[in-house]
Enzyme design. Sequence first.
Site, PDB file in Angstrom:
ATOM      1  N   GLU A 161      21.546 -10.761 -19.047  1.00  0.00           N
ATOM      2  CA  GLU A 161      22.838 -10.284 -18.511  1.00  0.00           C
ATOM      3  C   GLU A 161      23.578 -11.290 -17.639  1.00  0.00           C
ATOM      4  OE1 GLU A 161      21.988  -6.530 -16.633  1.00  0.00           O
ATOM      5  OE2 GLU A 161      21.279  -5.621 -18.475  1.00  0.00           O
ATOM      6  N   GLU A 266      16.709  -2.968 -26.654  1.00  0.00           N
ATOM      7  CA  GLU A 266      16.583  -1.841 -25.713  1.00  0.00           C
ATOM      8  C   GLU A 266      17.293  -0.616 -26.282  1.00  0.00           C
ATOM      9  OE1 GLU A 266      17.726  -2.965 -21.722  1.00  0.00           O
ATOM     10  OE2 GLU A 266      16.834  -4.946 -21.914  1.00  0.00           O
TER      11      GLU A 266
HETATM   12  C1  XIL Z   1      15.981  -0.366 -16.436  1.00  0.00           C
HETATM   13  C2  XIL Z   1      14.674   0.422 -16.396  1.00  0.00           C
HETATM   14  O1  XIL Z   1      14.545   1.153 -17.587  1.00  0.00           O
HETATM   15  C3  XIL Z   1      14.677   1.337 -15.196  1.00  0.00           C
HETATM   16  O2  XIL Z   1      13.397   1.949 -15.047  1.00  0.00           O
HETATM   17  C4  XIL Z   1      15.024   0.566 -13.920  1.00  0.00           C
HETATM   18  O3  XIL Z   1      15.154   1.459 -12.850  1.00  0.00           O
HETATM   19  C5  XIL Z   1      16.323  -0.202 -14.085  1.00  0.00           C
HETATM   20  O4  XIL Z   1      16.234  -1.031 -15.222  1.00  0.00           O
HETATM   21  N1  XIL Z   1      19.017  -3.496 -19.060  1.00  0.00           N
HETATM   22  C6  XIL Z   1      17.792  -4.115 -18.933  1.00  0.00           C
HETATM   23  C7  XIL Z   1      16.627  -3.331 -18.492  1.00  0.00           C
HETATM   24  O5  XIL Z   1      17.660  -5.289 -19.284  1.00  0.00           O
HETATM   25  O6  XIL Z   1      15.718  -4.087 -17.744  1.00  0.00           O
HETATM   26  C8  XIL Z   1      17.039  -2.098 -17.707  1.00  0.00           C
HETATM   27  O7  XIL Z   1      15.880  -1.332 -17.470  1.00  0.00           O
HETATM   28  C9  XIL Z   1      18.085  -1.314 -18.475  1.00  0.00           C
HETATM   29  C10 XIL Z   1      19.315  -2.143 -18.699  1.00  0.00           C
END
Ligand code: XIL
Length: 376
Positions: A161, A266
């Site tokens: 990101e 994701e």
């Molecule tokens: C999220 C997790 O799922 C949560 O448990 C945590 O509180 C915050 O982060 N993008 C990403 C992930 O790259 O690491 C994030 O994961 C969701 C968005």
Amino acid sequence: MKQINYLVIVFIGATLLCNCSAGKKTTSPAASIPSLKDVFKNDFAIGTALNTAQIEGKDPKAAALVEQQFNMATPENIMKAEVIHPEWNRYNFEPGDQLVSYGEKNKIRINAHTLIWHSQLPAFARQIQSADSFRLFFQQHISTVAGHYRGKVFSWDVVNEALNEDGTMRKSVFLNKLGEGFVTEAFRMAAAASPGTELYYNDYNNEQPAKRAGCIRLIKMIQAAGVRIDGVGIQGHWHAGKVPLQDIEQSIIEYSALGLKVMFTELDLEVLPRDFQGADVSQQMKNSPAMNPYPNALPDSVQQLLARDYSSLFKLFLKYRENVTRVTFWGVNDGQSWLNGWPVPGRTNYPLLFDREFKPKPAFYSVIATKQASAN
Ligand code: XIL
């Protein structure tokens, strides 16, 4: 036509269920369903995110399903800097080591997540004032963490990101202290610390045209410096009914043209109201009954919409099976999804293929059916 498709999917799902349970001894509910990793074994890897309890072996129901369905896993939180590197000279490798041995035991390859991200940083790193000290933290963090898992993890999300929606660089602490060259430097250091590991850039909304252009600029910058980058991750936090299929297809084409592997890292499909798209973890909204419309069950119409969207996505992934190397769901079942708590706390969300009882949803069977329809 759509209605007929959906009936066909449900029929195939039901047939698979009957065939398997008639022929095989069923030891758990999960034993009677087809396996995503087997169905797509010649196409791409199938991953899941694992939370801390799952990594610590405290969720036997999840474990049964994970071992049956997935051949890759990404730790949801335990390899992020705030957990793995809580103080200057202290690293917490225990949960990650547990994950690595769990993966070895169950033939699940690990995508480590993530080395450089502006969020979930340890307090000490956020307090560093001088650019020189920050650079030292940056170097030590990458070389120590990537070095520790050298030869033990399959891949790293090296930078997560780094971009804004318009494709410019996010004004993060990394950009402020180190300039935009930090992205190339992170890949250079990760490659030196862990030579056999695949290295990826990962982001959300980087299938959207402006952000995609920024992402391509970053990738070309890394490549022009002679530094290795193996793939790009499109997170895939999309909304049911609004999946940007054309942008996704164009992104697969453009990223592959740079010689990169493309991954959906994701994946989950939001079914609840939200007034923005993407996955900026700092964005929050207040809860209210209107924001949480399905506290008890998902209406059938939305269940079908979810099944159709997942089906369209997997048809696209199969069309580009030469370029798409992995599809990872962000969570094992609906009850464990981060979308129950973000961007609105305390909601009941339904974004994945398995319900709160670990049972496959119609969306699961619609995904399986895409492979049967593609017949290769
Ligand atoms: C999220 C997790 O799922 C949560 O448990 C945590 O509180 C915050 O982060 N993008 C990403 C992930 O790259 O690491 C994030 O994961 C969701 C968005």
